[in-house]
Design a protein around this motif. Sequence first.
Motif, PDB file in Angstrom:
ATOM      1  N   ARG A   6       0.829  -1.213   0.000  1.00 15.45           N
ATOM      2  CA  ARG A   6       0.000   0.000   0.000  1.00 15.45           C
ATOM      3  C   ARG A   6       0.862   1.261   0.000  1.00 15.45           C
ATOM      4  O   ARG A   6       0.496   2.280  -0.575  1.00 15.45           O
ATOM      5  N   GLY A   7       1.989   1.174   0.681  1.00 13.77           N
ATOM      6  CA  GLY A   7       2.872   2.329   0.719  1.00 13.77           C
ATOM      7  C   GLY A   7       3.630   2.535  -0.586  1.00 13.77           C
ATOM      8  O   GLY A   7       3.899   3.672  -0.995  1.00 13.77           O
ATOM      9  N   LEU A   8       3.971   1.420  -1.258  1.00  7.78           N
ATOM     10  CA  LEU A   8       4.717   1.529  -2.512  1.00  7.78           C
ATOM     11  C   LEU A   8       3.835   1.974  -3.672  1.00  7.78           C
ATOM     12  O   LEU A   8       4.320   2.611  -4.615  1.00  7.78           O
ATOM     13  N   THR A   9       2.558   1.641  -3.606  1.00  6.77           N
ATOM     14  CA  THR A   9       1.671   1.883  -4.749  1.00  6.77           C
ATOM     15  C   THR A   9       1.679   3.328  -5.247  1.00  6.77           C
ATOM     16  O   THR A   9       1.871   3.562  -6.442  1.00  6.77           O
ATOM     17  N   PRO A  10       1.487   4.321  -4.381  1.00 12.41           N
ATOM     18  CA  PRO A  10       1.490   5.698  -4.903  1.00 12.41           C
ATOM     19  C   PRO A  10       2.833   6.131  -5.480  1.00 12.41           C
ATOM     20  O   PRO A  10       2.884   7.032  -6.319  1.00 12.41           O
ATOM     21  N   VAL A  11       3.899   5.491  -5.048  1.00  9.44           N
ATOM     22  CA  VAL A  11       5.230   5.851  -5.560  1.00  9.44           C
ATOM     23  C   VAL A  11       5.465   5.235  -6.937  1.00  9.44           C
ATOM     24  O   VAL A  11       6.091   5.848  -7.808  1.00  9.44           O
ATOM     25  N   LEU A  12       4.953   4.026  -7.139  1.00 11.13           N
ATOM     26  CA  LEU A  12       5.317   3.275  -8.342  1.00 11.13           C
ATOM     27  C   LEU A  12       4.213   3.143  -9.390  1.00 11.13           C
ATOM     28  O   LEU A  12       4.501   3.029 -10.588  1.00 11.13           O
ATOM     29  N   SER A  13       2.968   3.126  -8.960  1.00 17.54           N
ATOM     30  CA  SER A  13       1.901   2.799  -9.907  1.00 17.54           C
ATOM     31  C   SER A  13       1.819   3.813 -11.052  1.00 17.54           C
ATOM     32  O   SER A  13       1.757   5.019 -10.823  1.00 17.54           O
ATOM     33  N   GLY A  14       1.866   3.306 -12.277  1.00 19.32           N
ATOM     34  CA  GLY A  14       1.791   4.169 -13.458  1.00 19.32           C
ATOM     35  C   GLY A  14       3.115   4.824 -13.811  1.00 19.32           C
ATOM     36  O   GLY A  14       3.201   5.529 -14.822  1.00 19.32           O
ATOM     37  N   GLN A  15       4.139   4.583 -13.026  1.00 18.13           N
ATOM     38  CA  GLN A  15       5.426   5.248 -13.248  1.00 18.13           C
ATOM     39  C   GLN A  15       6.350   4.428 -14.145  1.00 18.13           C
ATOM     40  O   GLN A  15       6.402   3.208 -14.057  1.00 18.13           O
ATOM     41  N   ARG A  16       7.115   5.141 -14.952  1.00 18.16           N
ATOM     42  CA  ARG A  16       8.161   4.492 -15.739  1.00 18.16           C
ATOM     43  C   ARG A  16       9.410   4.410 -14.863  1.00 18.16           C
ATOM     44  O   ARG A  16       9.743   5.349 -14.137  1.00 18.16           O
ATOM     45  N   LEU A  17      10.071   3.261 -14.907  1.00 17.09           N
ATOM     46  CA  LEU A  17      11.254   3.060 -14.066  1.00 17.09           C
ATOM     47  C   LEU A  17      12.491   3.502 -14.837  1.00 17.09           C
ATOM     48  O   LEU A  17      12.945   2.843 -15.761  1.00 17.09           O
ATOM     49  N   ALA A  18      13.005   4.651 -14.439  1.00 19.43           N
ATOM     50  CA  ALA A  18      14.159   5.210 -15.140  1.00 19.43           C
ATOM     51  C   ALA A  18      15.439   4.445 -14.807  1.00 19.43           C
ATOM     52  O   ALA A  18      16.353   4.367 -15.619  1.00 19.43           O
ATOM     53  N   LEU A  19      15.474   3.879 -13.599  1.00 14.50           N
ATOM     54  CA  LEU A  19      16.671   3.141 -13.182  1.00 14.50           C
ATOM     55  C   LEU A  19      16.258   1.944 -12.323  1.00 14.50           C
ATOM     56  O   LEU A  19      15.426   2.080 -11.433  1.00 14.50           O
ATOM     57  N   VAL A  20      16.821   0.796 -12.635  1.00  9.17           N
ATOM     58  CA  VAL A  20      16.648  -0.393 -11.795  1.00  9.17           C
ATOM     59  C   VAL A  20      18.034  -0.998 -11.648  1.00  9.17           C
ATOM     60  O   VAL A  20      18.584  -1.554 -12.591  1.00  9.17           O
ATOM     61  N   GLU A  21      18.601  -0.837 -10.469  1.00 10.11           N
ATOM     62  CA  GLU A  21      20.002  -1.201 -10.284  1.00 10.11           C
ATOM     63  C   GLU A  21      20.231  -2.186  -9.144  1.00 10.11           C
ATOM     64  O   GLU A  21      20.225  -1.806  -7.967  1.00 10.11           O
ATOM     65  N   PRO A  22      20.446  -3.451  -9.473  1.00 13.76           N
ATOM     66  CA  PRO A  22      20.835  -4.410  -8.433  1.00 13.76           C
ATOM     67  C   PRO A  22      22.234  -4.054  -7.945  1.00 13.76           C
ATOM     68  O   PRO A  22      23.110  -3.719  -8.743  1.00 13.76           O
TER      69      PRO A  22
END
Length: 265
Positions: A6-22
């Motif tokens: 629930r906390g992550l949803t407003p941050v991520l939903s509908g967003q394009r991920l500019a960076l994903v770095e393991p």
Amino acid sequence: METTVRGLTPVLSGQRLALVEPRRADLRKAIPLDLRQRMQGATVTSLGRRAKYGMIDTDRGDTMIFHLGMSGRWRVDPGELLAHDHLVIETDAGRRLALNDPRRFGFLDLVRTDAVAEYPPFAAMGPEPLGPELTARYLALALAGRAAPIKAMLLDQRIVAGLGNIYVCEALHMARIAPSRAAGRISEYRLERLVTAIRAVLESAIAAGGSTLRDFAAPDGELGYFSKQFLVYGREGEACACGGPVKRRTEAGRSTFWCPKCQRT
DNA sequence: ATGGCGTCCTGAAAGC
DNA sequence: TGCTTTCAGGACGCCA
């Protein structure tokens, strides 16, 4: 996990991920080698949860599955990266997330969204405790003939999916059932009480924002408050509401807290 | 098949 | 104060 999603949803939903770095590959399971390639540049279509697993769906038909183990948490908009930040995500909107997990009991995985139901950990999983499938009748059938303690059975994700040690202790206390009671020898009447208790405990915990003790934090960094509402967990030696003493026993490295006065059988 | 235990890993807190 | 021991919300593999 429910409050995390629930906390992550407003941050991520509908967003394009500019960076994903393991930043570290060796969690409990190795991070997929192609995680960055498949997730970076994708747009998040929705987030979800199954048991204690979180799921992030993208417009590329992929689902990133994450598990927080015992010490994992998402840090939202961290000022700077810390030790144990194993994955960093940045969105086009400029938000930043870091998956922090000191003990590395958690993990990340990537599956095709249309194959999530066949994801091995999900395949044999029991019903969601807050869903319509968990009924006293279901439990009676699932536990029939089982000699193991009810506490162990409730922690078995194949019976009910998503209950952990705290919630099982609290739910058994609310239902006034002894943790050591043989699972197959509990009346359907009492199983009804147990189902009601499981739902009540989980709903209270979610309403309070989770049960953070020390190393879990809600995605916005605030601690959960449900821990203040525990009636037996972590209260060894204190008085139960009934006046009885809260006891603690350790089995296979797990602590069980219960009140022998109001949880007699 | 079932039930019970040890193990993976790190850090915080308790104990001495 | 400082060192050592204990314990932790999960899940899986191994054993009898």
